[in-house]
Structure formats: structure tokens, C-alpha cells
Design an enzyme around this catalytic site. Structure first.
Site, PDB file in Angstrom:
ATOM      1  N   LYS A  51      40.775  32.989  47.454  1.00 56.53           N
ATOM      2  CA  LYS A  51      40.508  34.305  46.872  1.00 56.53           C
ATOM      3  C   LYS A  51      39.424  35.021  47.663  1.00 56.53           C
ATOM      4  O   LYS A  51      38.405  34.420  48.028  1.00 56.53           O
ATOM      5  CB  LYS A  51      40.096  34.136  45.404  1.00 56.53           C
ATOM      6  CG  LYS A  51      39.968  35.454  44.634  1.00 56.53           C
ATOM      7  CD  LYS A  51      39.628  35.188  43.162  1.00 56.53           C
ATOM      8  CE  LYS A  51      39.527  36.470  42.364  1.00 56.53           C
ATOM      9  NZ  LYS A  51      39.174  36.219  40.938  1.00 56.53           N
TER      10      LYS A  51
ATOM     11  N   SER B 195      41.938  38.664  37.529  1.00 52.58           N
ATOM     12  CA  SER B 195      41.778  39.343  38.804  1.00 52.58           C
ATOM     13  C   SER B 195      42.358  38.576  39.983  1.00 52.58           C
ATOM     14  O   SER B 195      42.483  39.109  41.086  1.00 52.58           O
ATOM     15  CB  SER B 195      40.279  39.589  39.072  1.00 52.58           C
ATOM     16  OG  SER B 195      39.578  38.350  39.186  1.00 52.58           O
TER      17      SER B 195
ATOM     18  N   SER C 122      40.397  34.949  34.784  1.00 54.28           N
ATOM     19  CA  SER C 122      41.009  35.376  36.045  1.00 54.28           C
ATOM     20  C   SER C 122      41.696  34.275  36.832  1.00 54.28           C
ATOM     21  O   SER C 122      42.359  34.552  37.828  1.00 54.28           O
ATOM     22  CB  SER C 122      39.970  36.056  36.932  1.00 54.28           C
ATOM     23  OG  SER C 122      39.565  37.288  36.379  1.00 54.28           O
TER      24      SER C 122
END
Length: 496
Positions: free
Chosen positions: A87, A162, A186
């Protein structure tokens, strides 16, 4: 063995554990496996938008190093040679770290995050950096300043947020493993809507050093995979004490790998599971509830004792979270001032430092980030601190007490991971409250700092889209997540 003797799909379709076994036995090389995934990314990611940056050359160099270490009998970890997607909120010396924001466009950090360091030390090639909601603020990965990520199950729908980029990369077989962060769901929420596995470890057990902060008391990096065992193998690599992170807990990491293996082989006799009353019912999609009840029934068939448990203050979690998180955002994002790094607008000598700062933030931050900064600044302002932020922290304590009381009666708690399946892209962009409600089931875990997992629980009868089962365990008992999750996974069988 050369790549032309093996179809790339044979490799990208394997689990991380299977790939690790083949690489360790030298049946296949890490270079072959990494190249197969890079080819898969090149083939399909323009349709999905999972990656913001692909590290092809660096990944192959790391893969060759892993192959050499294995050949010399010095494999650095059980996952040596198995590639991963990271990420884009973790700093990386050899790739940009943008956090999905224009304010950090093109920024290459001067140091690696602790998680990045551990991946490299374990011989895990990093394929690239995945898309995310800007500064991890969002539930759909539509808030990225660069691109929209699509759900591989239905490209007209969101992949969660997210960390939708990491989940989409896994679900589309572009990576066998991924790293996410979980501030309010997330990791778990994208896992639920893409039929992947995501774990939010106990707060403080995975270092936040080099994780660009959204809300420091809530953020937690964690592992993502397509199976419970894969996720456990990755968890064991990234977890552990780090003196550079003042919130890091200096305790042994539970043997999550053994727990996952035991769970897959054993029933759940003697395990007490609590179904959270407040995390089901009105507002939940019928197919989600149907899938959840079927999962609970399967846990009972595996030998677990299942009881209803009430956590009355969970109903206040949404309000408390959206005061605590913006308040911390207001503080953390003050560092992006156009003076030290990142975007700088209006620096032509005709504007004061304050004007440059204001123009940079105006153009560099997106609408959701600005919204949360303003809410947080207001909540922390003189005359309102006690009424808003102070009260929210009291609610946080009550939620923690609800968990503590529940865990006196049961070993783990379960609920749906999300109230609905993945919603269409654009449906909630202009309705922040509707977007926030998508994290209704996951928020209490972050407020309490405990660990939780989302494991796929089938497809909704409503629309044929994935549904997730959330498992919650007491702090520092993350191994329970893996035992229960693996047992359920084994009983559930393949999805789709």
C-alpha cells in the site's frame, strides 16, 4: 526452469504458501514467479487501477537475490521469493510514496518504513505500490488523487477502501500477498467486498515507523492474502517490536502460523463465539445477513458454542470515531506545509510563506481530506475540545469496556464485516455520511485497539457479490483469529 515452460496463470493462481513451497524446493524460481505477476499486472491492471507504481526492475533484482539465498541454503524466511503488493502509505527508498495525494506527487522518501524493511529482509520482492484513498481517508478508493480502483468481481463497483488497491491486486491475481493499513476498517472492509482475507492486528504489534500517519492512535499495518494461512505467514514477517515506534509493544508475536494450521485441521470444540447483537439487523443487506447466519451455523457445526452478546456502546462508535480521527488528522497533516517536501504552489517570490502554504494545501489536498481537517480543527478548538473530542474519548473507553466484558464470556466475537456488498462507483461520493456508514461494523475494533480478521463467507444471494465474516479477538490474542478463521475457511470450501 525457464518461464516459457510454464504458463503464467499456473503461477499467479497459486496461493502464497504453495508458491513458497515450490520456490523453497527450487521447483520454480522467484524470478519466474515475480515475472509472472508483473506480466499479469501489465495485462490487466489498466482495467482495474490497483497499482500506482510498479517496481518491475527492483522486484526482479530482489527475486534473484532470494533465489541465490535459497540456492545457498540460507533462505531468509518461509516466504522468501514470494512477491507482494505494498500500500502506498509505507515509505520506500526505491519508489515514490504518495499516499494517493497530489501533495506528495513524485516524493521518494529518504528511508524505508519498518514494514518495508521487514519485507526486504524476508526476501519478499515488492511488485509495486497500490492505490488508496488519499491519506487513507475513505471507504471506496475513489478519493485517490490519481485514479479509481475497480472491484475485480464487478468493475462497475468499488473495491472497498482505503486499501482497495491492495485488495483488488489480490482478487485479480496480480499479487499473491499484499500489505494494507487499517484505521477504521481499511484492511477488513476491502477484503470483505473482494473475497480476500485481511487482518487488522492488535494495535502496537506491527510497527508504524514509516507508515505515513492518518490517525496515530488508530492506524495499524496488517497482512492481506487470499487464504488464512497466507495471511498468517505474512503476519509473522511484519509483526514484532520496533524501538523506533513509541507505540510498539515489546511482547512476543503469537504463533499465528501454527494457529492457522491447527484451525484448518481441528474442529472448534470448547470454543465460545459471541454474535454481536448491535452489528446486525436494520440497515443491513438481506443477503449479507443470510451469509452471516450461514457462517455462524457452520461454526456451530464445527463444534463451537455460539451465544448472543450485547455491546451497547457500539452504536456510538461512528460518532466517536469521526471526532477522534479528524482531530488526529488535523494534527498529523499540519506537517504538509509546502516548506520541507512535496508540492509547493506559488513559490515565485511574490507570495508570503503563509500564502504559499495556503495555496499548496488548497491544490494539494482533496475534498475528503479537507473535510476531515476542518472537522478535526473545529473539534480541537478552544471551547469545543471538551464537548466534542473529550466526549468522544469517553465513548472510546466505554466501547473498550464492552469488548472487555464480552471477552469474559466468549473467546472471540463475530459479525458481518460490512453492512452491504460493494456498492456502485460514484453512488456515495457526494454523501459522506452514507460512505462513513459502510465502516459501521469495523470501527469499534480500532477504537479499542484489538485485533480482527475478515474472511470470505460466500456470495450474497442478492447480487452474487462477496460477503465477509468479521472475527474479533482480545488484544494480543491474534492467534485466535487465525484458528477460527482457518477452521471456518476449511469448512466453507471454495467461493464462486
Amino acid at each position: 526452469m525457464s518461464t516459457d515452460t510454464r504458463a503464467a496463470g499456473e503461477l499467479t493462481g497459486l496461493t502464497a504458501a504453495e508458491l513458497a513451497g515450490k520456490i523453497a524446493s527450487r521447483e520454480v524460481s522467484s524470478v519466474e514467479v515475480t515475472q509472472a505477476h508483473l506480466d499479469r499486472i501489465a495485462e490487466i491492471d489498466d482495467q482495474l487501477g490497483a497499482f500506482l507504481h510498479v517496481n518491475g526492475a527492483q522486484a526482479l533484482v530482489a527475486a534473484k537475490a532470494a533465489d541465490d539465498a535459497i540456492a545457498s541454503g540460507d533462505a531468509p524466511s518461509a516466504l522468501a521469493g514470494v512477491p507482494i503488493a505494498l500500500k502506498d502509505v509505507f515509505t520506500t527508498l526505491d519508489a515514490p510514496t504518495t499516499c494517493g495525494s497530489k501533495i506528495l506527487e513524485g516524493w521518494v522518501p529518504p528511508y524505508d518504513a519498518a514494514v518495508t524493511e521487514r519485507l526486504r529482509a524476508a526476501g519478499i520482492p515488492i511488485l509495486g505500490k497500490t492505490n488508496m484513498d488519499e491519506f487513507a481517508m475513505g471507504s471506496s478508493t475513489e478519493n485517490s488523487a490519481y485514479q479509481v480502483t475497480r472491484n475485480p468481481w464487478d468493475t462497475s463497483r468499488i473495491p472497498g477502501g482505503s486499501g482497495g488497491g491492495s485488495a483488488a491486486a489480490l482478487a485479480s491475481y496480480q499479487a499473491p500477498l499484499a500489505i494494507g493499513t487499517d484505521t477504521g476498517g481499511s484492511i477488513r472492509q476491502p477484503a470483505a467486498v473482494t473475497a480476500t482475507v485481511g487482518v487488522k492486528p492488535t494495535y502496537g504489534t506491527v510497527s508504524r515507523y514509516g507508515l505515513v500517519a492518518c490517525a496515530s492512535s488508530l492506524d495499524q499495518g496488517g497482512p492481506c492474502g487470499r487464504t488464512v494461512l497466507d495471511t498468517a505467514l505474512l503476519h509473522s514477517v511484519i509483526a514484532g517490536h520496533d524501538a523506533r515506534d513509541s507505540t510498539s509493544i515489546d511482547v512476543p508475536v503469537p504463533d499465528v502460523i501454527a494457529a492457522a494450521k491447527a484451525g484448518a485441521e481441528q474442529d472448534l470444540s470448547g470454543v465460545r463465539i459471541g454474535v454481536v447483537t448491535e452489528l446486525q439487523g436494520e440497515g443491513y443487506q438481506p443477503g449479507v445477513l443470510e451469509s452471516f447466519r450461514a457462517a455462524v451455523s457452520l461454526l456451530t457445526e464445527r463444534g463451537a458454542e455460539v451465544v448472543e452478546v450485547s455491546c451497547p456502546h457500539f452504536t456510538y462508535a461512528l460518532g466517536a470515531y469521526y471526532l477522534i480521527l479528524p482531530s488526529e488528522v488535523s494534527s498529523n497533516l499540519a506537517r504538509f506545509d509546502a516548506m520541507r517536501y512535496g508540492l509547493r504552489v506559488g513559490d515565485d517570490g511574490s507570495h508570503s510563506a503563509e500564502e504559499v502554504m495556503a495555496m499548496t494545501r488548497d491544490q494539494g489536498f482533496g475534498p475528503e481530506v479537507k473535510r476531515r481537517i476542518m472537522i478535526g480543527t473545529y473539534a480541537l478548538s478552544s471551547g469545543y475540545y471538551d464537548a466534542y473530542y473529550g466526549q468522544a474519548q469517553k465513548v472510546r473507553t466505554l466501547i473498550s469496556r464492552d469488548f472487555a466484558s464480552a471477552f469474559e464470556k466468549v473467546d472471540v466475537l463475530v459479525s458481518p464485516t460490512t453492512p452491504t456488498t460493494a456498492f456502485p462507483l460514484g453512488e456515495k461520493v457526494d454523501d459522506p455520511l452514507a460512505m462513513y456508514l459502510f465502516d459501521l461494523c469495523t470501527l469499534p475494533v480500532n477504537l479499542a485497539g484489538i485485533g480482527a480478521m475478515s474472511v470470505p463467507s460466500g456470495l450474497s444471494a442478492d447480487d452474487g457479490l462477496p460477503v465477509g465474516l468479521q472475527i474479533m479477538a482480545p488484544a494480543l490474542a491474534d492467534d485466535r483469529l487465525y484458528r477460527i478463521g482457518a477452521s471456518y475457511e476449511a469448512a466453507r470450501g471454495p467461493i464462486g
